[in-house]
Design an enzyme around this catalytic site. Structure first.
Site, PDB file in Angstrom:
ATOM      1  N   SER A   1       0.815  -1.205   0.000  1.00 44.47           N
ATOM      2  CA  SER A   1       0.000   0.000   0.000  1.00 44.47           C
ATOM      3  C   SER A   1       0.854   1.261   0.000  1.00 44.47           C
ATOM      4  O   SER A   1       1.918   1.315   0.624  1.00 44.47           O
ATOM      5  CB  SER A   1      -0.911   0.012   1.230  1.00 44.47           C
TER       6      SER A   1
ATOM      7  N   LYS B   1      -7.661  -0.614  -9.698  1.00 38.83           N
ATOM      8  CA  LYS B   1      -8.310  -1.380  -8.642  1.00 38.83           C
ATOM      9  C   LYS B   1      -9.549  -0.627  -8.150  1.00 38.83           C
ATOM     10  O   LYS B   1      -9.466   0.558  -7.820  1.00 38.83           O
ATOM     11  CB  LYS B   1      -7.352  -1.620  -7.485  1.00 38.83           C
TER      12      LYS B   1
ATOM     13  N   TYR C   1      -2.189   5.288  -4.208  1.00 34.16           N
ATOM     14  CA  TYR C   1      -3.237   6.284  -4.048  1.00 34.16           C
ATOM     15  C   TYR C   1      -2.667   7.568  -4.650  1.00 34.16           C
ATOM     16  O   TYR C   1      -1.696   8.112  -4.136  1.00 34.16           O
ATOM     17  CB  TYR C   1      -3.589   6.497  -2.575  1.00 34.16           C
TER      18      TYR C   1
ATOM     19  N   HIS D   1     -13.427  -2.779  -2.344  1.00 29.28           N
ATOM     20  CA  HIS D   1     -12.636  -2.403  -1.175  1.00 29.28           C
ATOM     21  C   HIS D   1     -13.035  -3.210   0.059  1.00 29.28           C
ATOM     22  O   HIS D   1     -12.967  -2.737   1.195  1.00 29.28           O
ATOM     23  CB  HIS D   1     -12.779  -0.904  -0.893  1.00 29.28           C
TER      24      HIS D   1
ATOM     25  N   THR E   1      -5.485   2.508  -7.137  1.00 34.00           N
ATOM     26  CA  THR E   1      -6.794   2.337  -6.508  1.00 34.00           C
ATOM     27  C   THR E   1      -7.647   3.561  -6.801  1.00 34.00           C
ATOM     28  O   THR E   1      -7.255   4.690  -6.485  1.00 34.00           O
ATOM     29  CB  THR E   1      -6.646   2.135  -4.995  1.00 34.00           C
TER      30      THR E   1
END
Length: 399
Positions: free
Chosen positions: A132, A262, A156, A286, A182
């Site tokens: 992440s 995603k 992100y 999610h 994402t």
């Protein structure tokens, strides 16, 4: 001491039997659906709530599991299956199993070693991982302990382009072989448990390592910035709600790494992703943490697969808990799945060993499910292997 990598899948069940009770009195259950309750007993309420919590009423999470229950495997017999092949090829690289660790933020919430323990456990089991953006250890630290195991970086997209570019360049330099952008989180979902606890790990400085170690991010701060200033700066640029489809061209030109989007559920969005030069999609809601009342991921998977065609990599997550779940996802169009909360529960219970245990159990069950379904390879899994619960259609001839 470094654990030995996992052996052939057929060995995993044998090893689980031979392991027996832990000499220290602790061994996580081999039923992965029970680990949430076990983790609940060891985690502080705020940490447990953050990992297990859902958006709204939890309807999306429940729908994810109910979708798997609506399908039944119809195994075929006397296929002479003596060896199994769980490998898949994505973006020209062979992965030994069709499972990756999903990106989960701020993993030191559940264990002091966080992503470092998770990545080591994944490598022990031979499972690739996706790191992440909001990790508690920097991408360089994680890469340093990951060894040769394939790794992807989840992005992100920050609202500041220089920071976005810096993160991508660092991921390239650190050996991450794909980007996972994402797109279903322009803001955090309405999560009552976190709101009730007044807890978000990022506001306590957790999950910011990729930013606090980033020169472009640090350039926007005074040299003497304290933690509160760092957090405030992160809040202003960590996500980019203004992002549109047209903005993807910039990212596509920035890197030669494969890019997967995603958070795709609608087939038209899957088509738009390809039109913007993306290389694959991850069908995901999610895990039910963003929008309450969303369609189940598994229910969306066949239409997304049909929209992009057979050659485009399609992965899925949200609700995967068993080896049979993996079989069902592959039969409905996925090339591979991502596993999220279960490995976090394993991490909470026993660190690296807990993650390794979760993955070994999942892969052992997957190997057995493949065998008992009459398939010698994951490439043999097709839609013919499934039927709606309570309904078995007439035979279409021997496969």
């Amino acid at each position: 001491m470094t654990a030995k990598p996992a052996g052939p899948p057929a060995d995993l069940v044998r090893e689980l039997y031979l392991a027996g009770p832990d000499p220290h009195g602790f061994r996580p259950s081999t039923d992965l659906t029970t680990l949430q309750e076990a983790a609940h007993k060891v985690l502080p309420p705020s940490a447990y709530g953050y990992v297990s919590g859902d958006a709204g009423t939890g309807a999306t999470r429940r729908a994810n599991r109910e979708a798997f229950d609506r399908w039944r495997i119809v195994p075929r017999m006397l296929r002479g299956i003596t060896r199994r092949d769980l490998s898949v090829t994505l973006f020209g690289s062979r992965l030994t199993v069709p499972v990756l660790l999903a990106p989960v933020a701020a993993q030191t919430v559940v264990h002091p070693e966080g992503e470092l323990a998770a990545v080591r456990g994944a490598a022990d089991a031979g499972v690739p991982f996706v790191l992440s953006s909001f990790s508690s250890h920097s991408m360089e630290e994680v890469a340093a302990v990951a060894g040769e195991q394939p790794r992807w970086f989840q992005l992100y997209w920050p609202s500041e382009p220089t920071v976005a570019e810096s993160l991508v360049r660092r991921a390239e330099a650190s050996g991450y072989s794909a980007l996972v952008l994402t797109v279903d989180s322009p803001s955090f979902g309405y999560r009552p448990v976190d709101l009730d606890h007044g807890y978000l790990p990022f506001l306590h400085g957790l999950g910011l390592a990729n930013f606090t170690t980033d020169p472009a991010f640090r350039a926007g701060l005074p040299p003497d910035a304290d933690e509160s200033a760092v957090i405030a700066h992160w809040v202003t640029l960590s996500t980019n709600p203004a992002l549109t489809w047209d903005g993807l061209a910039w990212l596509r030109e920035l890197t030669n790494l494969p890019i997967l989007l995603k958070g795709i559920l609608h087939p038209d969005d899957a088509r738009l992703a390809l039109a913007q030069g993306m290389d694959g999609v991850i069908v995901s809601n999610h895990g039910g943490r963003q929008l309450d009342g969303t369609m189940a991921t598994l229910d969306c998977l066949p239409a997304v697969r049909a929209a992009v065609g057979p050659a485009v990599p399609v992965l899925m997550d949200s609700g995967v808990r068993t080896g049979s779940d993996v079989i069902k996802a592959l039969a409905l169009g996925a090339d591979a799945v991502l596993l999220g909360r279960p490995y976090q529960y394993g991490l909470a219970l026993d660190g690296r060993s807990g993650v390794r245990h979760v993955l070994r159990c999942l892969l052992a069950e997957l190997d057995l499910a493949l065998t008992l379904s009459g398939c010698g390879s994951v490439r043999d899994i097709t839609g013919d292997l499934l039927a709606p619960a309570g309904l078995l259609t007439a035979s279409r001839g021997d496969a």
